[in-house]
Motif scaffolding. Structure first.
Motif, mmCIF file in Angstrom:
data_model
loop_
_atom_site.group_PDB
_atom_site.id
_atom_site.type_symbol
_atom_site.label_atom_id
_atom_site.label_comp_id
_atom_site.label_asym_id
_atom_site.label_seq_id
_atom_site.Cartn_x
_atom_site.Cartn_y
_atom_site.Cartn_z
ATOM 1 N N GLN A 90 1.009 -0.983 -0.395
ATOM 2 C CA GLN A 90 -0.418 -0.145 -0.435
ATOM 3 C C GLN A 90 1.147 1.209 -0.038
ATOM 4 O O GLN A 90 1.967 1.082 0.416
ATOM 5 N N ARG A 91 -0.337 2.028 -0.478
ATOM 6 C CA ARG A 91 0.635 3.478 -0.431
ATOM 7 C C ARG A 91 1.180 3.933 1.330
ATOM 8 O O ARG A 91 0.220 3.940 1.835
ATOM 9 N N PRO A 92 2.769 4.294 1.917
ATOM 10 C CA PRO A 92 1.760 5.034 2.742
ATOM 11 C C PRO A 92 1.448 5.877 3.369
ATOM 12 O O PRO A 92 1.420 6.046 4.682
ATOM 13 N N SER A 93 0.903 6.986 2.494
ATOM 14 C CA SER A 93 0.343 7.790 2.765
ATOM 15 C C SER A 93 -1.542 7.623 3.167
ATOM 16 O O SER A 93 -2.133 7.844 4.210
ATOM 17 N N SER A 94 -1.972 5.888 2.833
ATOM 18 C CA SER A 94 -2.587 5.391 2.602
ATOM 19 C C SER A 94 -2.888 4.101 4.675
ATOM 20 O O SER A 94 -3.918 5.161 5.736
ATOM 21 N N LEU A 95 -1.562 4.178 4.880
ATOM 22 C CA LEU A 95 -1.120 4.093 6.582
ATOM 23 C C LEU A 95 -1.641 5.032 7.399
ATOM 24 O O LEU A 95 -1.650 5.076 8.379
ATOM 25 N N TYR A 96 -0.653 6.367 6.872
ATOM 26 C CA TYR A 96 -0.595 7.169 7.919
ATOM 27 C C TYR A 96 -2.103 7.726 8.421
ATOM 28 O O TYR A 96 -2.679 8.236 9.250
ATOM 29 N N TRP A 97 -2.974 7.569 6.833
ATOM 30 C CA TRP A 97 -4.312 7.987 7.284
ATOM 31 C C TRP A 97 -4.702 7.386 8.015
ATOM 32 O O TRP A 97 -5.972 7.387 8.228
ATOM 33 N N ALA A 98 -5.005 6.024 7.767
ATOM 34 C CA ALA A 98 -5.649 4.656 8.548
ATOM 35 C C ALA A 98 -5.360 5.279 10.254
ATOM 36 O O ALA A 98 -6.242 5.043 10.849
ATOM 37 N N LYS A 99 -3.791 5.488 10.441
ATOM 38 C CA LYS A 99 -3.381 5.354 11.925
ATOM 39 C C LYS A 99 -4.077 6.501 13.171
ATOM 40 O O LYS A 99 -4.179 7.054 13.571
ATOM 41 N N ALA A 100 -4.336 7.789 11.494
ATOM 42 C CA ALA A 100 -4.834 8.803 11.365
ATOM 43 C C ALA A 100 -6.412 8.973 12.306
ATOM 44 O O ALA A 100 -6.604 9.239 13.250
ATOM 45 N N GLY A 101 -6.627 7.792 11.416
ATOM 46 C CA GLY A 101 -8.346 8.346 11.354
ATOM 47 C C GLY A 101 -8.801 7.912 12.289
ATOM 48 O O GLY A 101 -10.036 7.733 13.238
ATOM 49 N N CYS A 102 -8.087 5.913 12.921
ATOM 50 C CA CYS A 102 -8.270 5.581 14.121
ATOM 51 C C CYS A 102 -8.193 6.023 15.406
ATOM 52 O O CYS A 102 -9.285 6.303 16.186
ATOM 53 N N GLY A 103 -6.735 7.208 15.108
ATOM 54 C CA GLY A 103 -6.663 7.750 16.350
ATOM 55 C C GLY A 103 -7.510 8.384 17.085
ATOM 56 O O GLY A 103 -8.398 8.837 17.564
ATOM 57 N N ALA A 104 -8.246 9.949 15.438
ATOM 58 C CA ALA A 104 -9.738 10.583 15.020
ATOM 59 C C ALA A 104 -10.802 10.348 16.053
ATOM 60 O O ALA A 104 -11.417 10.983 16.358
ATOM 61 N N THR A 105 -10.935 8.738 15.708
ATOM 62 C CA THR A 105 -12.513 8.395 16.469
ATOM 63 C C THR A 105 -12.431 7.971 18.258
ATOM 64 O O THR A 105 -13.722 8.256 18.554
#
Length: 251
Positions: A90-105
């Motif tokens: 996967q793209r590194p950006s998608s990994l970053y947004w997934a972690k950011a989205g998980c924490g934001a939840t």
């Protein structure tokens, strides 16, 4: 969406909710202890008193809790040394947004529970004034944005530095800086330029204390929209920087 679901699956058994939940419990007991005063003057302006005390507690505790949450989200890849493997899938950006989205939840859930808890606390303590919903809505928005800002800063540090003690140390120093800056209104520029100072910079409830009575009178201050804007700028800045650094990270 698949990356986000995978991130939730990885975090499932890590009990990431424990840190925000512990903060809620501590805040609940702290506020009950601090606001249990039966004085009629206090009861008559209790909801304002809550809005005065809650940002103080957030400024002291939130940086450390955000550091713990970000570290728990990031250390899976560091321990398993899976950055190279993940970057081939996967793209590194998608990994970053997934972690950011998980924490934001988690942060959004925390803020919703906290604002509900604060409103219910006023009823339990028997406050006779009515909560101004616009003020509590503004407090909710400020808490959410500033918490996300600090979380993204900590996530950037946790993803970029393998030793999580460094990012946790920054979080602890941020808590001390938040407490220090709360009581340094004569340094407005420093409060605006540091993420940990934004809880103090955006406070809109002040107090006047009379040594003769002695009674504390609470009042609404003009909202510092510059502080709110700087918090939004910091949120966007840390998101862009984190995404860029993870994409360029040597694995």
């Amino acid at each position: 969406m698949n990356t986000f679901s995978t991130e939730w699956f990885k975090a499932k058994r890590r009990k990431l909710y424990l840190a925000p939940a512990a903060l809620l419990v501590i805040q609940l007991f702290w506020l009950f202890w601090a606001l249990r005063d039966p004085d009629p003057e206090v009861i008559a302006q209790g909801y304002l008193l809550i809005l005065y005390n809650a940002p103080l507690i957030n400024g002291i505790m939130m940086p450390t809790i955000m550091a713990v949450l970000a570290s728990r989200l990031a250390d899976v890849e560091h321990k398993g040394q899976t950055f190279k493997l993940l970057n081939t899938l996967q793209r590194p950006s998608s990994l970053y947004w997934a972690k950011a989205g998980c924490g934001a939840t988690y942060i959004l859930s925390f803020c919703l529970i906290q604002i509900t808890m604060l409103l219910l606390m006023g009823r339990v303590l028997g406050y006779t004034d009515s909560p101004d919903l616009w003020a509590y809505g503004l407090y909710f928005a400020q808490t959410l944005v500033i918490s996300l800002e600090i979380f993204l800063l900590q996530l950037d540090l946790s993803l970029g530095v393998r030793n999580q003690a460094f990012s946790l140390g920054v979080g602890l120093c941020g808590s001390m800086a938040g407490l220090f800056l709360m009581f340094m209104p004569q340094w407005p520029l420093l409060r605006l330029l540091t993420p940990w100072g934004h809880f103090g910079a955006t406070m809109f409830v002040g107090n006047m204390w009379s040594a003769e009575t002695p009674v504390i009178s609470l009042y609404y201050m003009p909202v510092d929209w510059v502080g709110c804007f700087m918090a939004l700028v910091g949120l966007v800045l840390f998101a862009v920087v984190g995404r860029t650094l993870l994409a360029r990270k040597e694995v």
